[in-house]
Design a protein around this motif. Sequence first.
Motif, short mmCIF file in Angstrom:
data_model
loop_
_atom_site.label_atom_id
_atom_site.label_comp_id
_atom_site.label_asym_id
_atom_site.label_seq_id
_atom_site.Cartn_x
_atom_site.Cartn_y
_atom_site.Cartn_z
N LYS A 86 0.84 -1.19 0.00
CA LYS A 86 0.00 0.00 0.00
C LYS A 86 0.88 1.24 0.00
O LYS A 86 1.89 1.29 0.68
CB LYS A 86 -0.91 0.02 1.24
CG LYS A 86 -1.91 -1.12 1.30
CD LYS A 86 -2.73 -1.02 2.57
CE LYS A 86 -3.76 -2.15 2.67
NZ LYS A 86 -4.54 -2.07 3.93
N LYS A 87 0.46 2.24 -0.75
CA LYS A 87 1.14 3.53 -0.75
C LYS A 87 0.43 4.48 0.20
O LYS A 87 -0.78 4.67 0.10
CB LYS A 87 1.18 4.12 -2.15
CG LYS A 87 2.05 3.36 -3.14
CD LYS A 87 2.05 4.05 -4.49
CE LYS A 87 2.94 3.33 -5.49
NZ LYS A 87 2.95 4.02 -6.81
N ILE A 88 1.18 5.05 1.13
CA ILE A 88 0.63 6.00 2.09
C ILE A 88 1.48 7.27 2.03
O ILE A 88 2.69 7.22 2.31
CB ILE A 88 0.63 5.44 3.52
CG1 ILE A 88 -0.13 4.11 3.57
CG2 ILE A 88 0.02 6.45 4.49
CD1 ILE A 88 -0.07 3.43 4.93
N ASP A 89 0.90 8.38 1.63
CA ASP A 89 1.65 9.63 1.56
C ASP A 89 2.09 10.08 2.95
O ASP A 89 1.39 9.84 3.95
CB ASP A 89 0.79 10.72 0.92
CG ASP A 89 0.44 10.41 -0.53
OD1 ASP A 89 1.03 9.46 -1.08
OD2 ASP A 89 -0.42 11.11 -1.10
N ALA A 90 3.26 10.74 3.00
CA ALA A 90 3.82 11.20 4.27
C ALA A 90 4.24 12.66 4.17
O ALA A 90 4.52 13.18 3.08
CB ALA A 90 5.02 10.35 4.66
N CYS A 91 4.29 13.32 5.30
CA CYS A 91 4.76 14.70 5.37
C CYS A 91 6.25 14.75 5.00
O CYS A 91 7.02 13.87 5.40
CB CYS A 91 4.54 15.27 6.76
SG CYS A 91 5.32 16.89 7.04
N VAL A 92 6.64 15.78 4.29
CA VAL A 92 8.04 15.93 3.88
C VAL A 92 8.97 16.03 5.09
O VAL A 92 10.14 15.67 5.03
CB VAL A 92 8.19 17.16 2.95
CG1 VAL A 92 7.89 18.45 3.72
CG2 VAL A 92 9.59 17.21 2.35
N ASN A 93 8.44 16.51 6.22
CA ASN A 93 9.25 16.66 7.44
C ASN A 93 9.03 15.52 8.44
O ASN A 93 9.37 15.65 9.61
CB ASN A 93 8.94 18.01 8.10
CG ASN A 93 9.31 19.18 7.21
OD1 ASN A 93 10.37 19.20 6.61
ND2 ASN A 93 8.40 20.15 7.09
N ASN A 94 8.42 14.44 7.99
CA ASN A 94 8.19 13.24 8.82
C ASN A 94 7.26 13.50 10.01
O ASN A 94 7.34 12.81 11.03
CB ASN A 94 9.52 12.66 9.34
CG ASN A 94 10.50 12.34 8.23
OD1 ASN A 94 10.10 11.83 7.19
ND2 ASN A 94 11.77 12.64 8.45
N CYS A 95 6.38 14.49 9.88
CA CYS A 95 5.49 14.83 10.99
C CYS A 95 4.30 13.87 11.10
O CYS A 95 3.87 13.53 12.20
CB CYS A 95 4.95 16.25 10.82
SG CYS A 95 6.21 17.53 10.76
N MET A 96 3.75 13.45 9.97
CA MET A 96 2.51 12.68 9.99
C MET A 96 2.35 11.88 8.70
O MET A 96 3.05 12.12 7.71
CB MET A 96 1.30 13.61 10.14
CG MET A 96 1.18 14.64 9.02
SD MET A 96 -0.35 15.58 9.05
CE MET A 96 -1.48 14.42 8.27
#
Length: 423
Positions: free
Chosen positions: A224-234
């Motif tokens: 599964k692809k799950i988008d992430a914050c560029v700064n690893n926040c969420m």
Amino acid sequence: MAPDKQWMNLVNDRLSETYQFGIKEFLRYATKKVGDRDIRCPCVKCNNTYSRSHGMVETHLTVYGIVQNYTFWYHHGERLGESDSKSEYGSEGEEDEVLETRGEEDIHGIMRDFFPTLNAFNKNRADFGGSSNNMKKEDPNDEAKKFYRLLIDLEQPLYEGSKSSKLSTIIKLLHIKSLGRWSNESFTMLLQILRDELLPDGSTLPNSYYEEKKIIQDLGLSYKKIDACVNNCMLYWKKDEKSNFCSICGASRWKNDNCRGEIKVGRNGKRKPVKILRYFPLKPRLQRLFMSSKIASFMRWHHDKRVDDGVMRHPADSLQWKSFDEMHENFASEPRNVRLGLASDGFQPFAHSKTSYSIWAVFLIPYNLPPWMCMKDSNFILSMLIPGPEGPGDAIDVYLQPLIEELQELWEVGVETFDASIH
């Protein structure tokens, strides 16, 4: 091909001609696989812990006997899928044909493991042809539909007169792609050359990597692809799945085209996220461990075959394992309940890049398996790939959320599967 291992059952008659011949065949096999150097001694005393000369191993196996549960000679070069040699082959041409047939039967074995509940698996290879239509009427569920789609590709030859089926050829080519670390583009180029210039007209070989993936997707084990914050926040996951900005740092979810001043869009017309976590669901992978006829019996090794003599050879020998069993007696009462270890590390995916980049892989190790199997990388379960360019650091817990949720569900509810070792 490993030698016949029936001699291992003659530990009470170690001076017999059959047992002594078995030792010599074992040593010849080990020499062929790992060379003429010292090898691990599989006798009861050494238990594959110490390396000895071939002469010393022969002596130990005669004096002490071989470890009874060491039926898969991992330390001596044997690999999964390699069968015992229990019969003589004829000419070299006959051997090639037998090996070719076995390659096809291995694909049938994979399908039997992946779809064990279907009546079709009670049929032998000759029964597959012409019987699928009747079975489809009897089993019109989703699992059956996947099976029949694969069955069509398995029955369909690569071209008229071909020894290989469409499905088995696809799986073998994808295996080569994985081992050779080919890009999707170069693999598509190979397929197009094979189809257009080398194979006969009317070949059923797909013409692109994308088409091959569509055919084998019913085997499962996708991610599964799950988008992430560029700064690893969420993670843009669950209640945040539709969000366009990070709720913590405010960063945009999408890549920006600085020249045009707008969000980048892919060929499919969808916006491109800055970071994507690739998560490999755990439940189907655990189910496959028990569905596989070659692995299922080893999933109880820590309980049924481990020798508890105070020597540390396996995590099950540790005080932590035993303490856990005392705290959770209900869980420990079923030896097939899976024990997992977790490991993570970063790697540079671009071998010749001058730019610093680190992708982090998270692996799960099934500790139910014997030590010569559970620490083999082919038995590791890839859980997720965390994108770079930097490692997640303390924010790794953000990325572990899908895994933790699935582990909690497995602990509280569990998941049903088919145990091939008792059927």
